[in-house]
Write a protein that holds these residues in place. Structure first.
Motif, PDB file in Angstrom:
ATOM      1  N   GLU A 177       0.820  -1.204   0.000  1.00 10.70           N
ATOM      2  CA  GLU A 177       0.000   0.000   0.000  1.00 10.70           C
ATOM      3  C   GLU A 177       0.856   1.257   0.000  1.00 10.70           C
ATOM      4  O   GLU A 177       0.475   2.286  -0.551  1.00 10.70           O
ATOM      5  CB  GLU A 177      -0.936  -0.003   1.208  1.00 10.70           C
ATOM      6  CG  GLU A 177      -2.069   1.012   1.108  1.00 10.70           C
ATOM      7  CD  GLU A 177      -3.024   0.733  -0.047  1.00 10.70           C
ATOM      8  OE1 GLU A 177      -3.820   1.619  -0.369  1.00 10.70           O
ATOM      9  OE2 GLU A 177      -2.953  -0.364  -0.631  1.00 10.70           O
ATOM     10  N   HIS A 178       2.024   1.165   0.599  1.00 11.94           N
ATOM     11  CA  HIS A 178       2.984   2.275   0.554  1.00 11.94           C
ATOM     12  C   HIS A 178       3.277   2.654  -0.894  1.00 11.94           C
ATOM     13  O   HIS A 178       3.227   3.829  -1.279  1.00 11.94           O
ATOM     14  CB  HIS A 178       4.258   1.853   1.285  1.00 11.94           C
ATOM     15  CG  HIS A 178       5.458   2.711   1.003  1.00 11.94           C
ATOM     16  ND1 HIS A 178       5.665   3.924   1.603  1.00 11.94           N
ATOM     17  CD2 HIS A 178       6.512   2.515   0.173  1.00 11.94           C
ATOM     18  CE1 HIS A 178       6.799   4.443   1.170  1.00 11.94           C
ATOM     19  NE2 HIS A 178       7.329   3.607   0.305  1.00 11.94           N
ATOM     20  N   TYR A 179       3.570   1.657  -1.715  1.00 14.40           N
ATOM     21  CA  TYR A 179       3.894   1.916  -3.114  1.00 14.40           C
ATOM     22  C   TYR A 179       2.644   2.253  -3.924  1.00 14.40           C
ATOM     23  O   TYR A 179       2.718   2.999  -4.910  1.00 14.40           O
ATOM     24  CB  TYR A 179       4.635   0.721  -3.705  1.00 14.40           C
ATOM     25  CG  TYR A 179       5.977   0.511  -3.046  1.00 14.40           C
ATOM     26  CD1 TYR A 179       7.024   1.397  -3.284  1.00 14.40           C
ATOM     27  CD2 TYR A 179       6.192  -0.527  -2.153  1.00 14.40           C
ATOM     28  CE1 TYR A 179       8.258   1.249  -2.660  1.00 14.40           C
ATOM     29  CE2 TYR A 179       7.415  -0.689  -1.517  1.00 14.40           C
ATOM     30  CZ  TYR A 179       8.438   0.198  -1.778  1.00 14.40           C
ATOM     31  OH  TYR A 179       9.642   0.055  -1.150  1.00 14.40           O
ATOM     32  N   ASN A 180       1.490   1.734  -3.514  1.00 16.26           N
ATOM     33  CA  ASN A 180       0.243   2.105  -4.182  1.00 16.26           C
ATOM     34  C   ASN A 180      -0.037   3.596  -4.008  1.00 16.26           C
ATOM     35  O   ASN A 180      -0.478   4.275  -4.942  1.00 16.26           O
ATOM     36  CB  ASN A 180      -0.929   1.298  -3.617  1.00 16.26           C
ATOM     37  CG  ASN A 180      -0.929  -0.144  -4.106  1.00 16.26           C
ATOM     38  OD1 ASN A 180      -0.289  -0.470  -5.099  1.00 16.26           O
ATOM     39  ND2 ASN A 180      -1.635  -1.003  -3.398  1.00 16.26           N
ATOM     40  N   LEU A 181       0.221   4.109  -2.818  1.00 16.45           N
ATOM     41  CA  LEU A 181      -0.067   5.513  -2.549  1.00 16.45           C
ATOM     42  C   LEU A 181       0.875   6.441  -3.312  1.00 16.45           C
ATOM     43  O   LEU A 181       0.435   7.450  -3.874  1.00 16.45           O
ATOM     44  CB  LEU A 181       0.023   5.791  -1.044  1.00 16.45           C
ATOM     45  CG  LEU A 181      -1.113   5.212  -0.200  1.00 16.45           C
ATOM     46  CD1 LEU A 181      -0.827   5.406   1.285  1.00 16.45           C
ATOM     47  CD2 LEU A 181      -2.436   5.853  -0.559  1.00 16.45           C
ATOM     48  N   ILE A 182       2.160   6.129  -3.340  1.00 11.85           N
ATOM     49  CA  ILE A 182       3.076   6.998  -4.083  1.00 11.85           C
ATOM     50  C   ILE A 182       2.794   6.892  -5.571  1.00 11.85           C
ATOM     51  O   ILE A 182       2.929   7.869  -6.323  1.00 11.85           O
ATOM     52  CB  ILE A 182       4.553   6.669  -3.756  1.00 11.85           C
ATOM     53  CG1 ILE A 182       5.474   7.788  -4.277  1.00 11.85           C
ATOM     54  CG2 ILE A 182       4.973   5.329  -4.333  1.00 11.85           C
ATOM     55  CD1 ILE A 182       5.226   9.129  -3.636  1.00 11.85           C
TER      56      ILE A 182
END
Length: 439
Positions: free
Chosen positions: A251-256
């Motif tokens: 989700e960290h990479y989904n948000l960025i």
């Protein structure tokens, strides 16, 4: 000034202090420096330390490495803080070091946060480093090229420490739970997902991760035999919603990704929303600022050259004042990127050139643009026929700068977006001139 306090142990000390590594093998991360056979490990193990600077972000092991050196060296080791010490304290330490040298002893001086010293304070070390009275080890979170005097820096070897990975942090947290210096005497029930969440939130800072772990354990649910850490406890202690990041950090990479693609799609409202989601979830604002800086050249580029200036200024503002105040600076940058004209021509140029560079890596540099600092090189023809563009009326020449195998290759293809139209016109003008003057 404080000397040789590295070996004192206080059971009431914070977890990060109690668990501080005592040997190189206990240090997590930095394998590029202290892995088997690596240079810094060899210097420490052979007690052959030279003056050096440890440069890296907070919580990656700069002070820890110094303390390991303190345990390994036969030299007198002095722990010196740039925050609490001035010229008077420096001179006292230097006098002591000079006395040690006269009697054949060595003195290692560790200066934490050396970037906080002004020029006069740093200059006070210089003569003693030059004549070998002390071996200086400095630690800094700032680029030493800008924060350490050139004369002093030239006499020190710089070792760059990297942010710890999520895996590094998780391994450290697990050790804290099982090691008797940590919570090894207690029965701690905490899910792996929560350890992953703590690791992600720490953003590569071991000290921050251990402090968070200590807080959640001390506030966990206690019964007769164990302490249970719940997701609610973690959220309360961090004031963040840990559900925003899953165990793999997906989700960290989904948000960025959402932020990046919203800016690319010129949607400032969506971009600001995803920015807020990241910052309120505990994301490091400097990480966001770095990604925005990348976007400024990858997706805006020469369509609006000011985009890069805005992004770098936002990064500096985040560095200066931090959260929550810097959220408005990031918002300014994100909205600017969203509304700026878009061009990925610089990204495409490099990717195309990279492909050729890797496949044609053995192609020699054309002799005409080779450097010829020696007579032998000149005799070999290096630089023969070089044309200095500034000596010409049009500031242009027909000199060949690409290898023969790549002659006439075109990498940069400007678009019609924004300011880049001017660069497109200029490139067309250069092409016409070269065709007219081609020999």
């Amino acid at each position: 000034m404080e000397q040789m306090t590295f070996f004192e142990r206080d059971n009431a000390a914070p977890l990060a202090a109690r668990l501080r590594p005592q040997t190189l093998d206990e240090i997590v991360g930095q394998e590029h420096l202290i892995g088997s056979g690596k240079i810094l490990r060899r210097l420490i193990e052979s007690d052959n330390i030279t003056s050096m600077i440890f440069w890296g972000p907070p919580g990656v092991g700069k002070t820890t490495l110094a303390r390991v050196i303190a345990r390994c060296t036969k030299a007198e080791f002095i722990d010196f803080s740039a925050v609490t010490s001035g010229i008077k304290e420096i001179r006292a330490v230097m006098q002591q070091a000079e006395e040690n040298r006269r009697f054949g002893g060595r003195t290692i001086v560790f200066v934490d946060e050396i970037h906080r010293f002004n020029k006069a304070q740093q200059d006070a070390f210089l003569p003693f480093v030059e004549k070998g009275s002390i071996i200086l080890i400095g630690a800094t979170t700032e680029n030493p090229s800008f924060e350490v005097n050139g004369a002093l820096l030239s006499r020190c070897r710089v070792f760059v420490l990297q942010s710890l990975t999520t895996e590094n942090i998780v391994a450290l947290l697990r050790r804290a739970i099982t090691d008797r210096r940590g919570f090894g005497d207690l029965d701690i029930d905490i899910e792996d997902e929560m350890l992953e969440a703590i690791a992600v939130f720490s953003n590569g800072d071991a000290r921050a991760a251990l402090s968070t772990l200590e807080m959640v354990i001390l506030n966990g649910d206690t019964d007769d035999s164990s302490i249970t850490v719940t997701k609610e406890t973690l959220e309360q202690c961090t004031s963040k919603k840990s559900l925003l990041y899953d165990k793999n950090g997906e989700e960290h990479y989904n948000l960025i990704s959402a932020l990046h693609k919203s800016m690319r799609n010129s949607d400032p409202d969506a971009a600001v929303y995803w920015l807020a989601r990241m910052l309120e979830a505990g994301e490091d604002p400097l990480y966001v600022a770095r990604r925005v800086t990348r976007f400024a050249s990858e997706d805006v580029g020469l369509a609006d050259p000011r985009a890069l200036e805005i992004a770098v200024a936002a990064y500096q503002a985040c560095h200066f004042i931090g959260m929550p105040e810097c959220s408005v600076h990031l918002t300014e940058a994100v909205v600017y990127m969203s509304l700026a004209p878009k061009s990925n021509s610089l990204y495409m140029a490099y990717e195309s050139a990279k492909k050729d560079a890797l496949s044609q890596i053995a192609d020699p540099v054309p002799e005409v643009i080779r450097n010829a600092p020696t007579k032998l090189m000149k005799d070999l023809g290096y630089g023969n026929g070089y044309q200095y563009a500034h000596d010409t009326e049009d500031k242009l020449t027909d000199m060949q700068c690409l290898p023969d195998s790549l002659l006439d290759r075109r990498y940069y293809r400007p678009t019609d977006q924004g300011v880049e139209t001017r660069f497109k016109d200029r490139l067309a003008q250069i092409d016409r001139w070269k065709k007219q003057h081609k020999k």
